[in-house]
Design a protein around this motif. Structure first.
Motif, PDB file in Angstrom:
ATOM      1  N   GLU A 169       0.742  -1.370   0.151  1.00 24.87           N
ATOM      2  CA  GLU A 169      -0.040   0.001   0.164  1.00 24.87           C
ATOM      3  C   GLU A 169       0.797   1.219  -0.116  1.00 24.87           C
ATOM      4  O   GLU A 169       0.464   2.308  -0.874  1.00 24.87           O
ATOM      5  CB  GLU A 169      -0.984  -0.146   1.231  1.00 24.87           C
ATOM      6  CG  GLU A 169      -1.888   1.151   1.204  1.00 24.87           C
ATOM      7  CD  GLU A 169      -2.894   1.085   0.166  1.00 24.87           C
ATOM      8  OE1 GLU A 169      -3.648   2.175  -0.283  1.00 24.87           O
ATOM      9  OE2 GLU A 169      -3.255  -0.077  -0.334  1.00 24.87           O
ATOM     10  N   LYS A 220       1.129   4.094  -2.925  1.00 23.46           N
ATOM     11  CA  LYS A 220       0.808   5.421  -2.667  1.00 23.46           C
ATOM     12  C   LYS A 220       1.905   6.388  -3.111  1.00 23.46           C
ATOM     13  O   LYS A 220       1.852   7.653  -3.597  1.00 23.46           O
ATOM     14  CB  LYS A 220       0.691   5.682  -0.955  1.00 23.46           C
ATOM     15  CG  LYS A 220      -0.609   5.091  -0.578  1.00 23.46           C
ATOM     16  CD  LYS A 220      -2.065   5.969  -1.263  1.00 23.46           C
ATOM     17  CE  LYS A 220      -3.339   5.424  -0.518  1.00 23.46           C
ATOM     18  NZ  LYS A 220      -4.325   6.047  -1.352  1.00 23.46           N
ATOM     19  N   GLU A 271       1.726   6.901  -6.682  1.00 20.29           N
ATOM     20  CA  GLU A 271       0.694   7.972  -7.070  1.00 20.29           C
ATOM     21  C   GLU A 271       1.284   9.376  -7.035  1.00 20.29           C
ATOM     22  O   GLU A 271       0.943  10.293  -7.691  1.00 20.29           O
ATOM     23  CB  GLU A 271      -0.652   7.650  -6.069  1.00 20.29           C
ATOM     24  CG  GLU A 271      -1.286   6.519  -6.528  1.00 20.29           C
ATOM     25  CD  GLU A 271      -2.554   6.284  -5.724  1.00 20.29           C
ATOM     26  OE1 GLU A 271      -3.732   5.809  -6.397  1.00 20.29           O
ATOM     27  OE2 GLU A 271      -2.663   6.743  -4.415  1.00 20.29           O
ATOM     28  N   LYS A 272       1.949   9.658  -5.800  1.00 15.79           N
ATOM     29  CA  LYS A 272       2.634  10.889  -5.382  1.00 15.79           C
ATOM     30  C   LYS A 272       3.703  11.249  -6.713  1.00 15.79           C
ATOM     31  O   LYS A 272       3.478  12.504  -7.082  1.00 15.79           O
ATOM     32  CB  LYS A 272       3.089  10.849  -4.214  1.00 15.79           C
ATOM     33  CG  LYS A 272       3.853  12.132  -3.785  1.00 15.79           C
ATOM     34  CD  LYS A 272       4.406  12.059  -2.277  1.00 15.79           C
ATOM     35  CE  LYS A 272       5.349  13.388  -1.866  1.00 15.79           C
ATOM     36  NZ  LYS A 272       5.805  13.074  -0.642  1.00 15.79           N
TER      37      LYS A 272
END
Length: 222
Positions: free
Chosen positions: A162, A166, A169-170
């Motif tokens: 996870e 993330k 995505e950043k």
């Protein structure tokens, strides 16, 4: 547009083909019917070439709308051909030559293998005009083989954590999700190609995989 194709039974689409939103770089011996599929699905011009004398165009190149990074052993005539087609090309002077396997990028950011040198990262940042981050995903450093990234979304190796998801995505500034292609292949970057307009996956990709790909790469209307 999402499309399944059969590359003579070979699932490694991302090893042989490199794509951006503008062009697809394919080998000279690439089948004509496959070229038509790429043009239709991805809305790109197709450039036929070798890289370092090899047909592995996807493994030996990586780029976005600003530029293309190529293997340090790319021949001058191959660079000339790419530049004649309007591309900004630079060699990555590093001992790791399969740049498509160790770089994942879109127009917003790039994630690269921790193995790459600071000089290599500087070259990538300058040519692709973005910020570069180092990361392993699911314990692997072949980042380009683990992720299919566009300006609309990202599909990542199914064992990404996870926190890794993330982080992607950043960096890429898009939503991302885990998934597979070709009936369970986790090396999605090596076995699929995509841009903002579409994606192409192995012919045996399942319906559930296609639905996951469509959502991860941002092709569903919200």
């Amino acid at each position: 547009m999402l499309r399944r194709i059969n590359l003579t039974g070979n699932p490694n689409l991302g090893v042989y083909i490199s794509v951006t939103d503008e062009v697809a770089i394919v080998p000279f011996n690439f089948p004509e019917e496959m070229e038509y599929s790429i043009k239709e699905a991805l809305d790109v011009d197709v450039i036929r070439t070798t890289i370092s004398g090899s047909n592995l165009c996807g493994a030996l190149t990586c780029g976005n709308s600003k530029g293309i990074i190529v293997s340090p052993y790319t021949y001058d005539k191959e660079i000339d051909l790419l530049e004649d087609n309007g591309l900004n090309v630079a060699k990555l002077e590093d001992k790791y030559t399969a740049v498509g396997n160790i770089i994942a990028t879109n127009d917003n950011g790039a994630i690269v293998s921790p193995l790459l040198s600071k000089d290599s990262i500087s070259t990538i940042e300058e040519v692709l005009d973005l910020r570069v981050e180092r990361l392993e995903i699911a314990g692997f450093n072949i980042i380009g083989s683990l992720a299919t990234v566009t300006n609309k979304g990202a599909l990542i190796h199914r064992e990404a954590s996870e926190s890794e998801l993330k982080f992607t995505e950043k960096v890429f500034k898009v939503e991302a999700d885990i998934g597979t292609v070709g009936e369970g292949i986790a090396l999605v970057g090596a076995c699929s190609i995509a841009n903002s307009y579409g994606a192409i996956v192995p012919e045996n990709s399942t319906g559930p995989e296609m639905a996951r790909i469509e959502e991860a790469l941002g092709f569903l209307e919200k």
